[in-house]
Design a protein around this motif. Structure first.
Motif, PDB file in Angstrom:
ATOM      1  N   CYS A   1      81.307  36.582  49.885  1.00  0.00           N
ATOM      2  CA  CYS A   1      80.371  37.657  49.710  1.00  0.00           C
ATOM      3  C   CYS A   1      80.697  39.015  50.484  1.00  0.00           C
TER       4      CYS A   1
ATOM      5  N   SER B   1      81.946  41.680  47.967  1.00  0.00           N
ATOM      6  CA  SER B   1      80.727  42.647  47.693  1.00  0.00           C
ATOM      7  C   SER B   1      79.747  42.786  49.007  1.00  0.00           C
TER       8      SER B   1
ATOM      9  N   ALA C   1      76.044  43.883  48.791  1.00  0.00           N
ATOM     10  CA  ALA C   1      75.101  42.935  48.100  1.00  0.00           C
ATOM     11  C   ALA C   1      73.720  42.723  48.863  1.00  0.00           C
ATOM     12  N   GLY C   2      73.644  42.359  50.181  1.00  0.00           N
ATOM     13  CA  GLY C   2      72.459  42.364  50.779  1.00  0.00           C
ATOM     14  C   GLY C   2      71.514  43.648  50.709  1.00  0.00           C
TER      15      GLY C   2
ATOM     16  N   TYR D   1      71.705  46.203  48.723  1.00  0.00           N
ATOM     17  CA  TYR D   1      71.558  46.425  47.306  1.00  0.00           C
ATOM     18  C   TYR D   1      70.318  45.652  46.955  1.00  0.00           C
ATOM     19  N   LEU D   2      70.340  44.240  47.195  1.00  0.00           N
ATOM     20  CA  LEU D   2      69.118  43.372  46.578  1.00  0.00           C
ATOM     21  C   LEU D   2      67.869  43.793  47.584  1.00  0.00           C
ATOM     22  N   GLY D   3      67.907  44.344  48.555  1.00  0.00           N
ATOM     23  CA  GLY D   3      66.486  44.629  49.272  1.00  0.00           C
ATOM     24  C   GLY D   3      66.821  43.905  50.854  1.00  0.00           C
TER      25      GLY D   3
ATOM     26  N   THR E   1      65.989  39.567  50.453  1.00  0.00           N
ATOM     27  CA  THR E   1      67.533  38.919  50.503  1.00  0.00           C
ATOM     28  C   THR E   1      68.616  39.247  51.654  1.00  0.00           C
ATOM     29  N   ASN E   2      68.574  40.537  51.759  1.00  0.00           N
ATOM     30  CA  ASN E   2      69.282  40.962  52.934  1.00  0.00           C
ATOM     31  C   ASN E   2      69.076  40.062  54.274  1.00  0.00           C
TER      32      ASN E   2
ATOM     33  N   ASN F   1      78.938  35.896  56.241  1.00  0.00           N
ATOM     34  CA  ASN F   1      78.757  37.194  55.765  1.00  0.00           C
ATOM     35  C   ASN F   1      79.054  38.471  56.788  1.00  0.00           C
TER      36      ASN F   1
END
Length: 333
Positions: A25, A29, A32-33, A35-37, A40-41, A212
């Motif tokens: 991840c 990406s 990603a964390g 971006y998803l808020g 989720t981050n 991560n």
């Protein structure tokens, strides 16, 4: 799909597979964390809070009712492991550059990697091997090994070696969740069982969060070095542990060899220590990758070597309920 059974078949798989997924991840990406808020981050990157909860629950599983023989055996292995890690750290600090080795097969190797790979035993692996090859007391000897979990022992080793200086409040903060859990678990056996159930399920979560923080390119660059580090851990810690087991704890060396592994929980320590000592942040990703590989290598080789040694010495079978009699089914890693 039997996902859990697959993870359990892979040495250290409960920790290592999520870690590799987290690293994928991060590599492919990295945003990603964010971006998803925040929700989720926090799950993806929340290594420290997840580990703090895990450390608390681990402390709650330790039962003071263990017999004196068990405490003597586990204490011998614990102290020997820490002393060996301390000596290895002092030697490494003398010869390794502060920023670690930059090139060659040992690229990424640093004092931080050596300390965190050597100072913690894979308690679950040890317990499983002692159920098969050890005595009742040896099988229960992992009751003190949970003390190694978390960054405290690594901090003590690095501090005693003069490699790092930690403020007293950081030592207190590192051990406080563990002590609170330990106190509650011994005040109420129901709490011990309640929090003990959380130890294993939390492992994939902090494994993914740890991953991560690692780029897969770092794992590729340190792969061979990690394999060599795992072999070094077995030799450098295994010989003194076998001698201590034989001449201090009264064993035949089998328990000492079984303790010569790198714990899965040790994978978290480079990042945790780097959060407290910024000078380690540059070497923490490579150290994490090296320790992860060392964990995998020792998880494969230590059972093979222990089985060979036990059969040579003539092992004493242990009944299946041994470990559960010391701790209600909770296996550290």
């Amino acid at each position: 799909m039997k996902i859990l059974k697959f993870l359990e078949k892979v040495p250290g798989g409960i920790m290592l597979i999520p870690l590799l997924l987290g690293a994928a991840c991060k590599t492919f990406s990295p945003g990603a964390g964010a971006y998803l808020g925040a929700f989720t981050n926090g799950l993806i990157t929340g290594t420290v809070p997840i580990l703090a909860v895990w450390f608390f629950c681990m402390g709650a599983t330790i039962d003071l009712r263990a017999t004196g023989t068990v405490l003597r055996k586990s204490g011998t292995l614990l102290v020997t492991k820490i002393i060996v890690a301390w000596i290895a750290t002092m030697i490494a600090a003398r010869f390794l550059p502060e920023a670690g080795i930059a090139t060659g097969i040992f690229a990424g190797l640093s004092v931080l990697a050596i300390t965190t790979a050597m100072d913690m035993t894979n308690g679950g692996l040890y317990a499983a091997m002692m159920q098969q090859y050890g005595t009742r007391e040896e099988a229960g000897a992992f009751v003190l090994m949970s003390i190694e979990s978390g960054p405290l022992v690594s901090m003590l080793v690095l501090g005693a070696s003069g490699v790092a200086v930690f403020e007293p409040r950081l030592f207190v903060g590192a051990v406080l969740p563990f002590l609170i859990g330990f106190a509650l678990g011994n005040l109420d056996s129901d709490l011990r069982k309640f929090f003990g159930r959380c130890v294993h399920p939390l492992i994939p979560f902090f494994g993914f969060a740890l991953g991560n923080g690692i780029d897969l390119n770092v794992i590729a660059q340190t792969g061979l070095g990690g394999i060599l580090l795992g072999l070094i851990v077995i030799v450098v810690t295994g010989i003194p542990l076998m001698l201590a087991d034989r001449f201090v704890a009264g064993g035949n060396g089998t328990a000492g060899l079984a303790a010569s592994s790198t714990a899965g929980a040790a994978i978290a320590n480079p990042v945790l220590i780097a959060n407290m000592i910024p000078s380690f942040k540059a070497v923490a990703p490579a150290a994490t990758a090296l320790v992860a590989t060392s964990c995998l290598v020792t998880a494969i080789l230590v059972p093979i070597l222990t089985g060979f040694w036990a059969k040579r010495m003539g092992h004493v079978p242990t009944d299946d309920a041994t470990v559960d009699s010391y701790r209600e089914g909770v296996e550290p890693i």
